[in-house]
Design a protein around this motif. Structure first.
Motif, short mmCIF file in Angstrom:
data_model
loop_
_atom_site.label_atom_id
_atom_site.label_comp_id
_atom_site.label_asym_id
_atom_site.label_seq_id
_atom_site.Cartn_x
_atom_site.Cartn_y
_atom_site.Cartn_z
N THR A 141 28.40 -41.43 -33.58
CA THR A 141 26.89 -40.95 -32.85
C THR A 141 26.17 -39.33 -33.80
O THR A 141 25.50 -39.78 -34.38
CB THR A 141 26.87 -40.52 -31.50
N LEU A 142 27.70 -38.95 -33.93
CA LEU A 142 27.24 -38.01 -34.99
C LEU A 142 26.61 -37.93 -36.60
O LEU A 142 25.76 -37.62 -36.84
CB LEU A 142 28.74 -36.47 -34.85
N SER A 143 27.74 -39.01 -37.15
CA SER A 143 27.22 -39.80 -38.44
C SER A 143 26.03 -40.28 -38.42
O SER A 143 25.33 -40.04 -39.34
CB SER A 143 27.98 -41.03 -38.52
N VAL A 144 25.96 -41.20 -37.05
CA VAL A 144 24.37 -41.99 -37.22
C VAL A 144 22.92 -41.17 -37.63
O VAL A 144 21.84 -40.84 -38.19
CB VAL A 144 24.30 -43.05 -35.54
N LEU A 145 23.13 -39.70 -36.50
CA LEU A 145 22.38 -38.67 -35.99
C LEU A 145 22.28 -38.19 -37.99
O LEU A 145 20.76 -37.66 -38.05
CB LEU A 145 22.55 -37.83 -35.10
N GLU A 182 31.02 -26.10 -25.89
CA GLU A 182 31.34 -25.54 -26.76
C GLU A 182 33.02 -26.25 -27.40
O GLU A 182 33.06 -26.25 -28.64
CB GLU A 182 31.70 -24.23 -26.58
N GLU A 183 34.19 -27.12 -26.36
CA GLU A 183 35.15 -27.42 -27.04
C GLU A 183 34.47 -29.12 -28.35
O GLU A 183 35.71 -29.07 -28.71
CB GLU A 183 36.55 -27.87 -25.94
N LEU A 184 33.60 -29.33 -27.58
CA LEU A 184 32.87 -30.51 -27.98
C LEU A 184 32.09 -30.37 -29.63
O LEU A 184 31.57 -29.48 -29.10
CB LEU A 184 32.16 -32.00 -27.66
N PRO A 185 32.34 -31.64 -30.56
CA PRO A 185 32.16 -31.18 -31.75
C PRO A 185 30.14 -31.19 -31.56
O PRO A 185 29.45 -32.17 -30.76
CB PRO A 185 32.45 -32.28 -32.93
N ASP A 186 29.46 -30.58 -32.16
CA ASP A 186 27.50 -30.93 -31.96
C ASP A 186 26.77 -31.41 -33.66
O ASP A 186 27.91 -31.09 -34.60
CB ASP A 186 27.23 -29.81 -31.39
N LEU A 187 25.77 -31.54 -33.60
CA LEU A 187 25.36 -31.71 -34.62
C LEU A 187 25.36 -30.80 -35.64
O LEU A 187 23.43 -30.02 -35.31
CB LEU A 187 24.43 -32.61 -34.24
N ARG A 188 25.61 -30.18 -35.96
CA ARG A 188 24.76 -28.82 -37.21
C ARG A 188 25.70 -29.17 -38.93
O ARG A 188 26.56 -29.37 -39.36
CB ARG A 188 26.03 -27.78 -36.85
N VAL A 189 24.47 -29.41 -39.48
CA VAL A 189 24.52 -30.25 -40.67
C VAL A 189 24.25 -28.66 -41.35
O VAL A 189 23.26 -29.05 -41.53
CB VAL A 189 23.27 -31.63 -40.92
N PRO A 190 24.75 -28.30 -42.91
CA PRO A 190 24.87 -27.46 -44.05
C PRO A 190 22.78 -27.94 -44.36
O PRO A 190 23.25 -29.43 -45.30
CB PRO A 190 26.19 -27.54 -44.46
#
Length: 342
Positions: free
Chosen positions: A100-104, A329-337
């Motif tokens: 999901t993170l990859s697609v977003l 906060e333990e789970l990854p979120d969508l933060r893309v440099p």
């Protein structure tokens, strides 16, 4: 306008019929892994059937609706946004959080338009509940109770690829909790049971679940779900505040009976399933998508909204497996440099 719809199974057929009823949606191009199924539906609706999914993209469309099996969602969404096409995708966006993170990230990088299918946002009762909470009519909200109860278990084949009860069913509750209250889930504690039909144990799933969610303003939420509610299809949300309390999903078709001498009678025609219960909401979300494609309205549920609900579901699954409280906060979120947060 020409809309390409991929996947003509149960939900895809429902979406196609809804789009066919909308004059502003224009023409439909239908495709499915089973071309004959797409052709039969196209004949019924006066639409065009493509021989393969590939033709949806090569024959030219203005937008894409993805309603096929979950494992096909990621590649189709990415292909659509890379081609500059607005896309509506049934939940889930992908089978797991990492994908999901990859697609977003692909959607963000392409500047794409993605609307996710969380239909309860378009249900009249849930919308009224949101308005009451946001207006302050209930006072300070202290307790929320949600439930999703299916009348009968799905097949073992479906369970094997569904992602589990939290990701497949209760993710809708997690989405509406955020959407109605305007607050984020910060911590969960979840439990589940597989004491029902053997197919749940065989597929590593659970048939009944319960979770306690803590919101960032201190509101407590209990979320329950089951696949084995023989009385009928029951989806509700109760919101209790210091001034008043309300319930979405409580009507004369709610499959519950009172044991009080003067209580309301049991429903004479209980809801049988999600397409019947949320039919108008499904139509409304596709109307919103058509407006979005035409530049006439905002995106009512983008990919980041879907990610937020999925992260709660993932936290619940982790909590159930490890028998502990889990902070979001333990789970990854969508933060893309290099890409802005919204």
């Amino acid at each position: 306008m020409r809309i390409g719809l991929i996947g003509t199974g149960r939900i895809g057929s429902f979406h196609a019929a809804a789009l066919a009823r909308q004059p502003q949606a224009g023409s439909l191009l239908l495709a499915d892994a089973d071309p004959a199924r797409a052709a039969r539906l196209a004949d019924r609706l006066g639409a065009t059937a493509a021989p393969t999914v590939e033709q949806v993209f090569t024959w030219g469309v203005d937008a894409v609706v993805v309603a096929c099996a979950t494992d096909g969602h990621p590649d189709l969404v990415v292909r659509a946004v890379r081609g500059g096409l607005p896309v509506f995708c049934e939940k889930p966006l992908a089978p797991d959080l990492a994908r999901t993170l990859s697609v977003l990230r692909e959607v963000e990088a392409a500047g794409g338009v993605l609307q996710m299918g969380f239909m309860r946002r378009f249900d009249a009762g849930y919308r009224t509940a949101r308005d009451l909470v946001r207006s302050g009519a209930l006072g300070r909200l202290h307790t929320v109770r949600t439930m999703t109860a299916d009348p009968a278990p799905p097949s073992a084949e479906y369970l094997a690829t569904s992602g589990g009860l939290y990701r497949d069913c209760l993710v809708h509750d997690f989405d509406t909790v955020r959407w109605v209250t305007g607050h984020e889930v910060v911590e969960v504690y979840a439990a589940g049971s597989d004491a029902g039909p053997v197919r749940f144990r065989e597929t590593g799933d659970i048939d009944t679940a319960a979770a306690v969610l803590s919101l960032d303003d201190g509101t407590l939420v209990t979320a329950t779900g089951t696949r084995c509610n023989g009385a009928g299809y029951d989806v509700r949300m109760e919101l209790a505040g210091e001034l008043d309390q309300v319930s979405a999903g409580l009507d004369d078709r709610t499959p519950i009976a009172s044991t009080e001498p003067h209580g309301p009678p049991p429903a004479s025609k209980p809801w049988t399933g999600f397409l019947e219960r949320f039919g108008p909401a499904y139509e409304a979300e596709l109307t919103a998508f058509v407006r979005l494609v035409r530049g006439e309205g905002p995106n009512p549920c983008d990919g980041r909204e879907a990610l937020a609900a999925l992260r709660v579901a993932e936290a619940c699954e982790l909590s159930r497996r490890e028998r502990r409280r889990v902070r979001l906060e333990e789970l990854p979120d969508l933060r893309v440099p290099g890409l802005p947060d919204r």
